[in-house]
Write a protein that holds these residues in place. Sequence first.
Motif, PDB file in Angstrom:
ATOM      1  N   GLY A 284      35.185  34.461 -89.171  1.00  0.00           N
ATOM      2  CA  GLY A 284      34.358  34.498 -90.243  1.00  0.00           C
ATOM      3  C   GLY A 284      33.219  33.427 -89.808  1.00  0.00           C
ATOM      4  O   GLY A 284      31.959  33.900 -89.551  1.00  0.00           O
TER       5      GLY A 284
ATOM      6  N   LYS B 266      29.376  35.076 -88.497  1.00  0.00           N
ATOM      7  CA  LYS B 266      28.221  34.483 -88.905  1.00  0.00           C
ATOM      8  C   LYS B 266      27.120  33.629 -87.910  1.00  0.00           C
ATOM      9  O   LYS B 266      26.233  33.089 -88.220  1.00  0.00           O
ATOM     10  CB  LYS B 266      28.412  33.259 -90.143  1.00  0.00           C
ATOM     11  CG  LYS B 266      28.931  33.991 -91.366  1.00  0.00           C
ATOM     12  CD  LYS B 266      27.810  34.680 -92.005  1.00  0.00           C
ATOM     13  CE  LYS B 266      28.295  35.183 -93.233  1.00  0.00           C
ATOM     14  NZ  LYS B 266      28.448  34.330 -94.523  1.00  0.00           N
TER      15      LYS B 266
ATOM     16  N   PHE C 147      27.911  30.704 -86.697  1.00  0.00           N
ATOM     17  CA  PHE C 147      27.640  29.662 -86.612  1.00  0.00           C
ATOM     18  C   PHE C 147      28.122  28.399 -85.453  1.00  0.00           C
ATOM     19  O   PHE C 147      27.496  27.619 -85.013  1.00  0.00           O
ATOM     20  CB  PHE C 147      28.593  28.990 -87.944  1.00  0.00           C
ATOM     21  CG  PHE C 147      28.591  27.532 -88.348  1.00  0.00           C
ATOM     22  CD1 PHE C 147      27.603  27.051 -89.183  1.00  0.00           C
ATOM     23  CD2 PHE C 147      29.623  26.737 -87.945  1.00  0.00           C
ATOM     24  CE1 PHE C 147      27.700  25.854 -89.578  1.00  0.00           C
ATOM     25  CE2 PHE C 147      29.654  25.457 -88.384  1.00  0.00           C
ATOM     26  CZ  PHE C 147      28.411  24.806 -89.153  1.00  0.00           C
TER      27      PHE C 147
ATOM     28  N   GLY D 280      33.568  36.760 -94.398  1.00  0.00           N
ATOM     29  CA  GLY D 280      32.716  35.919 -95.283  1.00  0.00           C
ATOM     30  C   GLY D 280      32.612  35.909 -96.616  1.00  0.00           C
ATOM     31  O   GLY D 280      31.541  35.491 -97.370  1.00  0.00           O
ATOM     32  N   TYR D 281      33.765  35.985 -97.204  1.00  0.00           N
ATOM     33  CA  TYR D 281      34.190  36.356 -98.661  1.00  0.00           C
ATOM     34  C   TYR D 281      35.113  35.217 -99.172  1.00  0.00           C
ATOM     35  O   TYR D 281      35.508  35.555-100.463  1.00  0.00           O
ATOM     36  CB  TYR D 281      34.164  37.551 -99.271  1.00  0.00           C
ATOM     37  CG  TYR D 281      32.890  38.254 -99.311  1.00  0.00           C
ATOM     38  CD1 TYR D 281      32.042  38.138-100.609  1.00  0.00           C
ATOM     39  CD2 TYR D 281      32.382  38.981 -98.455  1.00  0.00           C
ATOM     40  CE1 TYR D 281      30.669  38.934-100.390  1.00  0.00           C
ATOM     41  CE2 TYR D 281      30.990  39.624 -98.540  1.00  0.00           C
ATOM     42  CZ  TYR D 281      30.354  39.494 -99.554  1.00  0.00           C
ATOM     43  OH  TYR D 281      29.013  40.249 -99.523  1.00  0.00           O
TER      44      TYR D 281
ATOM     45  N   THR E 171      30.201  28.900 -94.405  1.00  0.00           N
ATOM     46  CA  THR E 171      29.856  29.999 -93.237  1.00  0.00           C
ATOM     47  C   THR E 171      30.868  31.234 -93.450  1.00  0.00           C
ATOM     48  O   THR E 171      30.818  32.499 -92.974  1.00  0.00           O
ATOM     49  CB  THR E 171      29.984  29.530 -91.712  1.00  0.00           C
ATOM     50  OG1 THR E 171      31.325  29.178 -91.317  1.00  0.00           O
ATOM     51  CG2 THR E 171      29.185  28.436 -91.577  1.00  0.00           C
ATOM     52  N   ILE E 172      31.909  30.856 -94.351  1.00  0.00           N
ATOM     53  CA  ILE E 172      32.917  32.008 -94.282  1.00  0.00           C
ATOM     54  C   ILE E 172      33.194  32.287 -95.902  1.00  0.00           C
ATOM     55  O   ILE E 172      34.240  32.981 -96.653  1.00  0.00           O
ATOM     56  CB  ILE E 172      34.341  31.604 -93.726  1.00  0.00           C
ATOM     57  CG1 ILE E 172      34.886  30.043 -94.541  1.00  0.00           C
ATOM     58  CG2 ILE E 172      34.297  31.574 -92.451  1.00  0.00           C
ATOM     59  CD1 ILE E 172      36.475  30.153 -94.239  1.00  0.00           C
TER      60      ILE E 172
END
Length: 280
Positions: free
Chosen positions: A20, A24, A26, A128-129, A154-155
């Motif tokens: 994740g 993203k 990150f 990411g959820y 971020t996740i």
Amino acid sequence: MFNKIAFIGAGSMAEAIMTGILAKGFLQADQIWVTNKENKERLERLKNVYHVRCSNDKEEVVQGADVIILSMKPKDITEALEGIKKYVTDEQIVVSVLAGVSTGYIAEQLEKNCPVVRAMPNTSATIGYSATAIAGGEQAGQEHIRLVKTLFQTIGTTTVVEEEDDLHTITGLSGSGPAYIYYFVEAMEDAAAEAGLKPEIAKELIIQTLVGAAEMLKNSDEQPSALREKITSPGGTTQAGLETLEKYKYQEALMACIKQAAARSIELGSPYQAKNDANK
């Protein structure tokens, strides 16, 4: 904000979190370091798939990390902390994603004054959820909590709870929650197959039904019971289905499921309470 993150433990949760984070953007892959107890093949796979840095050298992995994420199995926590404590500094944030293990125990075993934060994400972090809950230990201040919250945002979504003990219930609720949903979907797929519906058609309909219901819950101010009642016509198909669920005590079973998972979290964590926690 973060230059280096170290994962101690390379299981499915560690993989979900790093997937994740990378998705993203990150962090870059070379900012993520991973080690585990002894499974070199696992480390090699993570290195090849995600291009993260993997090493059996605990000092190399831990040194200079802004955040150290404990992601091994709970039964391995004591040995893992013993293996890294000489390299951990008071300036590093230690984050545990382990069910049941208290922040007090981790701090006690590390013999450091570093901030320890517990986080309970779920495997939906991969896309990411994740629904992640966070609780800070004794040395964790608001800034430490903010930094950890930023990382886990971020996740997915991140919720801070004041009482660490609430994480037992959260483990049973959202930590294990995706598995309950997948189990529910398995039953729907089996029912569709028995009725002769093609698997690909059933899958598409089931997924969209779940997505639609989740969006309704997210965007509506109404309670779930009100939303349910709106689509339950007297004598209709939905009522017939719900009456069958009531017959099999569906809600009672689900509530018992969550309570049992929470109880197991307490059970798993009972050997890993700090001495001062045990005396409370």
